[in-house]
Design a protein around this motif. Structure first.
Motif, mmCIF file in Angstrom:
data_model
loop_
_atom_site.group_PDB
_atom_site.id
_atom_site.type_symbol
_atom_site.label_atom_id
_atom_site.label_comp_id
_atom_site.label_asym_id
_atom_site.label_seq_id
_atom_site.Cartn_x
_atom_site.Cartn_y
_atom_site.Cartn_z
ATOM 1 N N SER A 125 5.758 -0.915 -1.176
ATOM 2 C CA SER A 125 5.241 0.412 -1.472
ATOM 3 C C SER A 125 6.212 1.099 -2.423
ATOM 4 N N THR A 126 6.031 2.395 -2.608
ATOM 5 C CA THR A 126 6.962 3.178 -3.410
ATOM 6 C C THR A 126 7.076 4.576 -2.828
ATOM 7 N N VAL A 127 8.297 5.087 -2.776
ATOM 8 C CA VAL A 127 8.546 6.467 -2.348
ATOM 9 C C VAL A 127 9.492 7.104 -3.354
ATOM 10 N N GLY A 128 9.610 8.419 -3.298
ATOM 11 C CA GLY A 128 10.403 9.130 -4.283
ATOM 12 C C GLY A 128 11.904 9.060 -4.036
ATOM 13 N N ASN A 129 12.644 9.376 -5.083
ATOM 14 C CA ASN A 129 14.091 9.584 -4.960
ATOM 15 C C ASN A 129 14.325 11.021 -4.516
ATOM 16 N N ASP A 130 13.925 11.327 -3.298
ATOM 17 C CA ASP A 130 13.984 12.696 -2.802
ATOM 18 C C ASP A 130 14.203 12.656 -1.292
ATOM 19 N N PRO A 131 14.494 13.787 -0.666
ATOM 20 C CA PRO A 131 14.711 13.786 0.788
ATOM 21 C C PRO A 131 13.514 13.265 1.585
ATOM 22 N N ASP A 132 12.300 13.558 1.123
ATOM 23 C CA ASP A 132 11.116 13.025 1.810
ATOM 24 C C ASP A 132 11.124 11.501 1.799
ATOM 25 N N GLY A 133 11.493 10.917 0.667
ATOM 26 C CA GLY A 133 11.556 9.466 0.567
ATOM 27 C C GLY A 133 12.607 8.874 1.483
ATOM 28 N N ASP A 134 13.784 9.518 1.529
ATOM 29 C CA ASP A 134 14.853 9.053 2.431
ATOM 30 C C ASP A 134 14.371 9.076 3.879
ATOM 31 N N TRP A 135 13.754 10.197 4.269
ATOM 32 C CA TRP A 135 13.266 10.361 5.646
ATOM 33 C C TRP A 135 12.184 9.340 5.969
ATOM 34 N N LEU A 136 11.255 9.144 5.038
ATOM 35 C CA LEU A 136 10.138 8.235 5.261
ATOM 36 C C LEU A 136 10.618 6.796 5.449
ATOM 37 N N LEU A 137 11.554 6.369 4.619
ATOM 38 C CA LEU A 137 12.086 5.015 4.748
ATOM 39 C C LEU A 137 12.849 4.842 6.062
ATOM 40 N N ALA A 138 13.639 5.842 6.420
ATOM 41 C CA ALA A 138 14.416 5.756 7.660
ATOM 42 C C ALA A 138 13.494 5.675 8.875
ATOM 43 N N GLN A 139 12.445 6.480 8.893
ATOM 44 C CA GLN A 139 11.498 6.478 10.008
ATOM 45 C C GLN A 139 10.755 5.142 10.093
ATOM 46 N N THR A 140 10.374 4.607 8.956
ATOM 47 C CA THR A 140 9.615 3.358 8.927
ATOM 48 C C THR A 140 10.490 2.177 9.349
ATOM 49 N N ALA A 141 11.721 2.145 8.843
ATOM 50 C CA ALA A 141 12.651 1.073 9.227
ATOM 51 C C ALA A 141 12.974 1.137 10.713
ATOM 52 N N ALA A 142 13.115 2.337 11.247
ATOM 53 C CA ALA A 142 13.435 2.493 12.669
ATOM 54 C C ALA A 142 12.327 1.951 13.566
ATOM 55 N N ALA A 143 11.096 1.920 13.046
ATOM 56 C CA ALA A 143 9.972 1.376 13.814
ATOM 57 C C ALA A 143 9.940 -0.145 13.785
ATOM 58 N N GLY A 168 0.799 -1.220 0.000
ATOM 59 C CA GLY A 168 0.000 0.000 0.000
ATOM 60 C C GLY A 168 0.828 1.264 0.000
ATOM 61 N N GLY A 169 0.169 2.361 0.283
ATOM 62 C CA GLY A 169 0.766 3.680 0.157
ATOM 63 C C GLY A 169 1.667 4.059 1.307
ATOM 64 N N ALA A 170 2.673 4.865 0.982
ATOM 65 C CA ALA A 170 3.562 5.472 1.976
ATOM 66 C C ALA A 170 3.748 6.922 1.574
ATOM 67 N N ASN A 171 3.466 7.831 2.464
ATOM 68 C CA ASN A 171 3.607 9.244 2.130
ATOM 69 C C ASN A 171 3.922 10.058 3.381
ATOM 70 N N VAL A 172 4.195 11.310 3.177
ATOM 71 C CA VAL A 172 4.440 12.235 4.274
ATOM 72 C C VAL A 172 3.119 12.925 4.625
ATOM 73 N N ASP A 173 2.767 12.886 5.905
ATOM 74 C CA ASP A 173 1.575 13.577 6.388
ATOM 75 C C ASP A 173 1.956 14.963 6.911
ATOM 76 N N VAL A 174 1.216 15.963 6.501
ATOM 77 C CA VAL A 174 1.334 17.297 7.077
ATOM 78 C C VAL A 174 -0.018 17.607 7.716
ATOM 79 N N LYS A 175 -0.028 17.714 9.046
ATOM 80 C CA LYS A 175 -1.286 17.883 9.770
ATOM 81 C C LYS A 175 -1.313 19.236 10.465
ATOM 82 N N ALA A 176 -2.382 19.974 10.211
ATOM 83 C CA ALA A 176 -2.571 21.283 10.843
ATOM 84 C C ALA A 176 -3.832 21.220 11.697
ATOM 85 N N ARG A 177 -3.668 21.517 13.003
ATOM 86 C CA ARG A 177 -4.821 21.509 13.912
ATOM 87 C C ARG A 177 -5.020 22.895 14.493
ATOM 88 N N THR A 178 -6.246 23.403 14.405
ATOM 89 C CA THR A 178 -6.522 24.725 14.951
ATOM 90 C C THR A 178 -6.590 24.664 16.476
#
Length: 287
Positions: free
Chosen positions: A60-78, A10-20
């Motif tokens: 899944s699939t992530v980009g060849n970009d800093p977001d992808g690097d960060w996302l994979l590192a965070q997921t692997a660390a879990a 399934g999907g893997a992406n970066v979440d940006v959450k804004a709460r009032t």
């Protein structure tokens, strides 16, 4: 004996959450807090499984970009095996605006990366080796179709009404599916509980948010489960925790009803936490 293996596709992406921090006012700027976190339905389910102690691999699939690097590192660390994750293009993003109570006001998904995850991304040997395969309804229908041809025990999360309608024709009696987990609106897009049973789905788990859920096994009558009462902080990721904990418990031999109740506990902890995936989920579930 080896720990049961769950493969999540399934999907893997970066979440940006804004709460009032005050009641949301439309069409103007609102004071609040903005956070970035790892996200994506498939990825969230995989991380929750890993934090609960399951052996899990993510396709899944992530980009060849800093977001992808960060996302994979965070997921692997879990604790998730991210070796099957493909790289290419730009990493997907999901932007959510939550009101001061933690309820979703509006969300925008950029899921082009997940849309590109075609059937050739599937490792058939990995799917056959899995004790359970979880499919994220955000995947292309052709990819879900191909996975259903290969995997033995599958749980499908329809994700949305539009995606449910897209995958409804894929359920066929000649290739049974273990479970489908729609909410009430998604269920209508899929047809009905009886129709899904007729198309080879063994368990239909209808999720009704804060009210609870209904388990519909093909072999017995429905079971109603109440959801724990909780003061919401952030509803993002609650359904992913619900599904992951359900799968984790099932692989340890508990009953369907007990597994669903375990899922509700995980969802309640997630709703009461600002993180999309609760970092100390296993420890808090044990209390």
């Amino acid at each position: 004996m080896a720990e049961p293996l769950v493969v999540v596709v399934g999907g893997a992406n970066v979440d940006v959450k804004a709460r009032t921090t005050a009641p949301l006012v439309d069409a103007t700027s609102n004071p609040g807090v903005v956070l970035r976190s790892p996200g994506g339905v498939g990825r969230n389910v995989a991380e929750n499984l890993a934090r609960l102690g399951s052996r899990v691999a993510l396709v899944s699939t992530v980009g060849n970009d800093p977001d992808g690097d960060w996302l994979l590192a965070q997921t692997a660390a879990a604790g998730v095996d991210v070796a099957p994750v493909l790289r290419g293009g730009a990493t997907g993003r999901y932007v959510a605006v939550l009101d001061h109570t933690g309820d979703l006001a509006v969300g925008v998904s950029d899921m082009a990366a997940t849309d590109s995850l075609g059937p050739d991304a599937l490792d058939h040997d990995l799917l056959r080796a899995a004790d359970l395969v979880v499919l994220d309804g955000n995947l292309p229908a052709t990819t879900i179709d191909a996975a259903l041809d290969v995997a033995d025990r599958v749980v499908v999360d329809p994700v949305s009404v539009a995606k449910a309608a897209r995958i409804a024709p894929l359920f066929r009696p000649e290739r049974p599916v273990f479970a489908v987990t729609p909410n009430a609106h998604e269920l209508r897009a899929l047809g009905s509980v009886a129709a899904l049973h007729g198309h080879g789905v063994e368990v239909v788990w209808v999720r009704r948010g804060a009210e609870g859920s209904e388990l519909h096994p093909a072999s017995s009558g429905p079971v109603w489960l109440a959801a724990p009462v909780v003061d919401p902080v952030d509803v993002t990721g609650a359904g992913d925790a619900l599904l992951a904990a359900f799968c984790h418990a099932l692989l340890r031999g508990v009953s369907l009803e007990d597994a669903a109740a375990y899922g509700h506990r995980a969802a309640a902890l997630t709703v009461a936490d600002p993180h999309t995936v609760v970092p100390d989920l296993s420890a808090r579930m044990a209390r």
